[in-house]
Design a protein around this motif. Structure first.
Motif, PDB file in Angstrom:
ATOM      1  N   UNK A 106      -9.337  -2.748   3.590  1.00  0.00           N
ATOM      2  CA  UNK A 106      -9.766  -1.354   3.749  1.00  0.00           C
ATOM      3  C   UNK A 106      -8.929  -0.667   4.815  1.00  0.00           C
ATOM      4  N   UNK A 107      -8.569  -1.397   5.853  1.00  0.00           N
ATOM      5  CA  UNK A 107      -7.760  -0.814   6.923  1.00  0.00           C
ATOM      6  C   UNK A 107      -6.382  -0.390   6.457  1.00  0.00           C
ATOM      7  N   UNK A 108      -5.865  -1.074   5.446  1.00  0.00           N
ATOM      8  CA  UNK A 108      -4.550  -0.712   4.910  1.00  0.00           C
ATOM      9  C   UNK A 108      -4.654   0.262   3.734  1.00  0.00           C
ATOM     10  N   UNK A 109      -5.869   0.727   3.437  1.00  0.00           N
ATOM     11  CA  UNK A 109      -6.042   1.681   2.350  1.00  0.00           C
ATOM     12  C   UNK A 109      -5.956   1.037   0.983  1.00  0.00           C
ATOM     13  N   UNK A 110      -6.366  -0.228   0.897  1.00  0.00           N
ATOM     14  CA  UNK A 110      -6.268  -0.979  -0.348  1.00  0.00           C
ATOM     15  C   UNK A 110      -7.664  -1.184  -0.946  1.00  0.00           C
ATOM     16  N   UNK A 111      -7.795  -1.009  -2.256  1.00  0.00           N
ATOM     17  CA  UNK A 111      -9.054  -1.297  -2.940  1.00  0.00           C
ATOM     18  C   UNK A 111      -9.420  -2.755  -2.694  1.00  0.00           C
ATOM     19  N   UNK A 112     -10.643  -3.006  -2.237  1.00  0.00           N
ATOM     20  CA  UNK A 112     -11.013  -4.332  -1.760  1.00  0.00           C
ATOM     21  C   UNK A 112     -12.376  -4.749  -2.287  1.00  0.00           C
ATOM     22  N   UNK A 113     -12.520  -6.045  -2.556  1.00  0.00           N
ATOM     23  CA  UNK A 113     -13.799  -6.598  -2.991  1.00  0.00           C
ATOM     24  C   UNK A 113     -13.958  -7.992  -2.397  1.00  0.00           C
ATOM     25  N   UNK A 114     -15.171  -8.300  -1.967  1.00  0.00           N
ATOM     26  CA  UNK A 114     -15.506  -9.657  -1.522  1.00  0.00           C
ATOM     27  C   UNK A 114     -16.382 -10.285  -2.596  1.00  0.00           C
ATOM     28  N   UNK A 121      -4.532  -4.435  -4.798  1.00  0.00           N
ATOM     29  CA  UNK A 121      -5.959  -4.737  -4.719  1.00  0.00           C
ATOM     30  C   UNK A 121      -6.123  -6.040  -3.952  1.00  0.00           C
ATOM     31  N   UNK A 122      -7.116  -6.096  -3.084  1.00  0.00           N
ATOM     32  CA  UNK A 122      -7.407  -7.307  -2.325  1.00  0.00           C
ATOM     33  C   UNK A 122      -8.763  -7.860  -2.738  1.00  0.00           C
ATOM     34  N   UNK A 123      -8.794  -9.143  -3.107  1.00  0.00           N
ATOM     35  CA  UNK A 123     -10.042  -9.820  -3.460  1.00  0.00           C
ATOM     36  C   UNK A 123     -10.214 -10.997  -2.499  1.00  0.00           C
ATOM     37  N   UNK A 124     -11.288 -10.958  -1.717  1.00  0.00           N
ATOM     38  CA  UNK A 124     -11.571 -12.062  -0.799  1.00  0.00           C
ATOM     39  C   UNK A 124     -12.633 -12.953  -1.428  1.00  0.00           C
ATOM     40  N   UNK A 125     -12.277 -14.201  -1.693  1.00  0.00           N
ATOM     41  CA  UNK A 125     -13.191 -15.158  -2.319  1.00  0.00           C
ATOM     42  C   UNK A 125     -13.764 -16.081  -1.249  1.00  0.00           C
ATOM     43  N   UNK A 175       0.821  -1.212   0.000  1.00  0.00           N
ATOM     44  CA  UNK A 175       0.000   0.000   0.000  1.00  0.00           C
ATOM     45  C   UNK A 175       0.854   1.260   0.000  1.00  0.00           C
ATOM     46  N   UNK A 176       1.890   1.276   0.818  1.00  0.00           N
ATOM     47  CA  UNK A 176       2.711   2.488   0.918  1.00  0.00           C
ATOM     48  C   UNK A 176       3.571   2.701  -0.320  1.00  0.00           C
ATOM     49  N   UNK A 177       3.990   1.597  -0.962  1.00  0.00           N
ATOM     50  CA  UNK A 177       4.796   1.731  -2.183  1.00  0.00           C
ATOM     51  C   UNK A 177       3.933   1.733  -3.442  1.00  0.00           C
ATOM     52  N   UNK A 178       2.622   1.511  -3.277  1.00  0.00           N
ATOM     53  CA  UNK A 178       1.688   1.513  -4.402  1.00  0.00           C
ATOM     54  C   UNK A 178       2.163   0.588  -5.530  1.00  0.00           C
ATOM     55  N   UNK A 179       2.204  -0.694  -5.238  1.00  0.00           N
ATOM     56  CA  UNK A 179       2.705  -1.665  -6.202  1.00  0.00           C
ATOM     57  C   UNK A 179       1.543  -2.370  -6.905  1.00  0.00           C
ATOM     58  N   UNK A 180       1.736  -2.809  -8.148  1.00  0.00           N
ATOM     59  CA  UNK A 180       0.677  -3.512  -8.887  1.00  0.00           C
ATOM     60  C   UNK A 180       0.579  -4.975  -8.460  1.00  0.00           C
ATOM     61  N   UNK A 181      -0.120  -5.217  -7.378  1.00  0.00           N
ATOM     62  CA  UNK A 181      -0.229  -6.566  -6.835  1.00  0.00           C
ATOM     63  C   UNK A 181      -1.686  -6.882  -6.505  1.00  0.00           C
ATOM     64  N   UNK A 182      -2.150  -8.061  -6.907  1.00  0.00           N
ATOM     65  CA  UNK A 182      -3.495  -8.519  -6.570  1.00  0.00           C
ATOM     66  C   UNK A 182      -3.368  -9.605  -5.505  1.00  0.00           C
ATOM     67  N   UNK A 183      -3.896  -9.347  -4.333  1.00  0.00           N
ATOM     68  CA  UNK A 183      -3.899 -10.324  -3.247  1.00  0.00           C
ATOM     69  C   UNK A 183      -5.248 -11.052  -3.284  1.00  0.00           C
ATOM     70  N   UNK A 184      -5.220 -12.359  -3.490  1.00  0.00           N
ATOM     71  CA  UNK A 184      -6.449 -13.151  -3.574  1.00  0.00           C
ATOM     72  C   UNK A 184      -6.517 -14.098  -2.388  1.00  0.00           C
ATOM     73  N   UNK A 185      -7.467 -13.840  -1.510  1.00  0.00           N
ATOM     74  CA  UNK A 185      -7.633 -14.654  -0.312  1.00  0.00           C
ATOM     75  C   UNK A 185      -8.743 -15.675  -0.521  1.00  0.00           C
TER      76      UNK A 185
END
Length: 467
Positions: free
Chosen positions: A298-306, A334-338, A263-273
């Motif tokens: 959301x707490x880390x300031x990351x775009x998030x979707x469930x 970006x964080x996507x929780x499946x 989040x702080x370095x604004x890197x192009x990473x998709x985290x899929x949980x």
């Protein structure tokens, strides 16, 4: 140096003009700690730029919140499209291929689980109930995107082109195994498919993905050259890093460190949980009290979707959009929780009925799963029927068994590979180890049967002769 002298030097280094007295117009967070006007409606503290003032003393109490984060889906559990205007965003042919891959993964899991119970494999992990997450997400990514998986993402490999032979060779750790027998089963890896090798250590892949994404950010911006050799015919494109993990891994410190630096370095990473309800034998009720893993994004300031993990179309659409977001403005995580349910045991070393009711598992099998839901959708469109289903399952079973039997017959890798690929050339210390091992094998041939190893003990002699 005397204190008076050092203090004088410090005074000489101060700015000649205070920041708030400068005539130059600056962004508020550069110069001020709070809002400049008495009637300002928002705080401008550096740590909370968009917080509004209030005279109401009220604590945030998640346990008393009326609603949770919503879960996105395209299909209901009957295989019906919910929003007719957007549809399923796929063709019938593509949907059938996705379905075939999910069925193949399911059959491979079933047969390999039985093989482990027969003592023919030492270990295995199934993906039952989560096939739509791995295959759906992989189908929405670019082939050049760099992927870090945990241990339940066999579908990612399958969707990217990992063959049945490659799966079986790794499971048996034979001479055709990409890892040359150095990993335990289901720890796949493929340089050609841009998928890093799975690690047994939980959650270590999450900070690795954040670091790789930072390297890709520099590459996408043209600051550094391409990382890794491109595959044949690969087009030049901006790439993202993708990281898969379970909700149990999100309890590790690595998860929090990775999301924060991403989040702080604004890197192009998709985290899929993959939130499947259980971390080995620990249910989510014992893991956390917050609103799943999405709330942490959301707490880390990351775009998030469930998203509904039983809906492969929802997973695909979510990951497609996540990839677009991840490449916006130079990059962002970006964080996507499946959401899913782990129908199978955690692994072949686990008996899940020791900590959950069998009726609970059977209910999920009957009620909803990604394979059944996609099949209902295809049947509703008239592109699938019972005859095609039987033919697919029968043919797939034969293919898996054929690859299994061929891999089982192959010999183990040459024992010299226990020493290679650490250094470009073996060191003097390694040479001493090789010499000692070769001596033991020759002195006690009856104790060490090398018949099942490619080349027998000759590989050690080759290393010793090599200069």
């Amino acid at each position: 140096m005397p204190f008076r002298c050092s203090a004088r030097r410090l005074q000489l280094q101060r700015l000649p003009t205070p920041c708030n007295a400068s005539r130059t117009v600056r962004a508020p967070w550069q110069c001020r700690g709070v809002a400049s006007t008495a009637n300002a409606e928002k705080v401008l503290f550096p740590g909370a730029l968009n917080s509004e003032f209030t005279n109401t003393l009220e604590f945030l109490r998640p346990s008393k919140s009326k609603g949770a984060i919503s879960t996105y889906r395209c299909l209901n559990q009957y295989g019906e499209v919910i929003d007719k205007s957007t549809g399923a965003d796929t063709t019938d042919e593509e949907a059938i291929e996705l379905y075939k891959n999910m069925v193949q993964l399911s059959i491979m899991d079933l047969l390999m689980f039985e093989a482990q119970r027969q003592g023919r494999l030492s270990f295995y992990m199934v993906s039952a109930g989560e096939e739509g997450i791995s295959i759906g997400s992989a189908s929405a990514l670019h082939p050049s995107d760099v992927i870090f998986t945990q241990y339940r993402e066999s579908g990612v490999y399958l969707q990217r082109g990992f063959t049945l032979a490659q799966f079986m060779n790794q499971l048996f750790a034979n001479s055709s195994d990409n890892g040359l027998g150095r990993n335990m089963p289901v720890h796949y890896g493929s340089k050609e498919l841009n998928i890093h090798t799975i690690s047994s250590t939980l959650a270590t892949q999450i900070p690795h993905a954040a670091g790789a994404a930072y390297a890709l950010k520099l590459q996408n911006a043209g600051i550094v050259g391409r990382i890794g050799a491109p595959t044949a015919g690969e087009e030049t494109t901006e790439r993202v890093a993708v990281c898969f993990f379970g909700e149990g891994a999100a309890s590790e410190g690595d998860f929090h460190s990775a999301l924060n630096i991403a989040a702080t370095r604004q890197v192009p990473c998709i985290f899929i949980c993959r939130n499947n309800g259980y971390a080995i034998s620990t249910p989510t009720s014992d893991q956390y009290r917050g609103d799943g893993i999405a709330a942490r994004g959301a707490g880390y300031g990351i775009d998030t979707l469930r998203v509904d993990g039983n809906d492969i179309f929802a997973v695909r659409r979510a990951v497609k959009e996540a990839r677009k977001l991840a490449l916006e403005d130079g990059g962002r995580p970006v964080l996507v929780e499946c959401m899913a349910y782990r129908v199978g045991h955690h692994s072949t070393s686990d008996d899940s009925f020791a900590y959950r009711q069998r009726v609970e598992v059977e209910d999920w099998k009957r009620r909803d799963n990604p394979i059944t839901r996609l099949r209902k959708w295809m049947e509703g469109r008239g592109v699938w029927d019972e005859e095609k289903e039987k033919k697919l399952r029968s043919g797939t079973r034969k293919e898996v068994l054929r690859a299994f039997e061929e891999a089982e017959k192959q010999k183990k890798p040459n024992i010299k590979h226990a020493f290679t690929d650490v250094w470009e050339e073996i060191t003097e210390e390694q040479r001493a180890h090789v010499s000692e091992m070769a001596d033991i094998l020759k002195r006690y041939p009856k104790e060490y049967d090398l018949e099942g190893y490619e080349g027998g003990a000759q590989g050690l002699d080759e290393l010793l002769q090599k200069r």
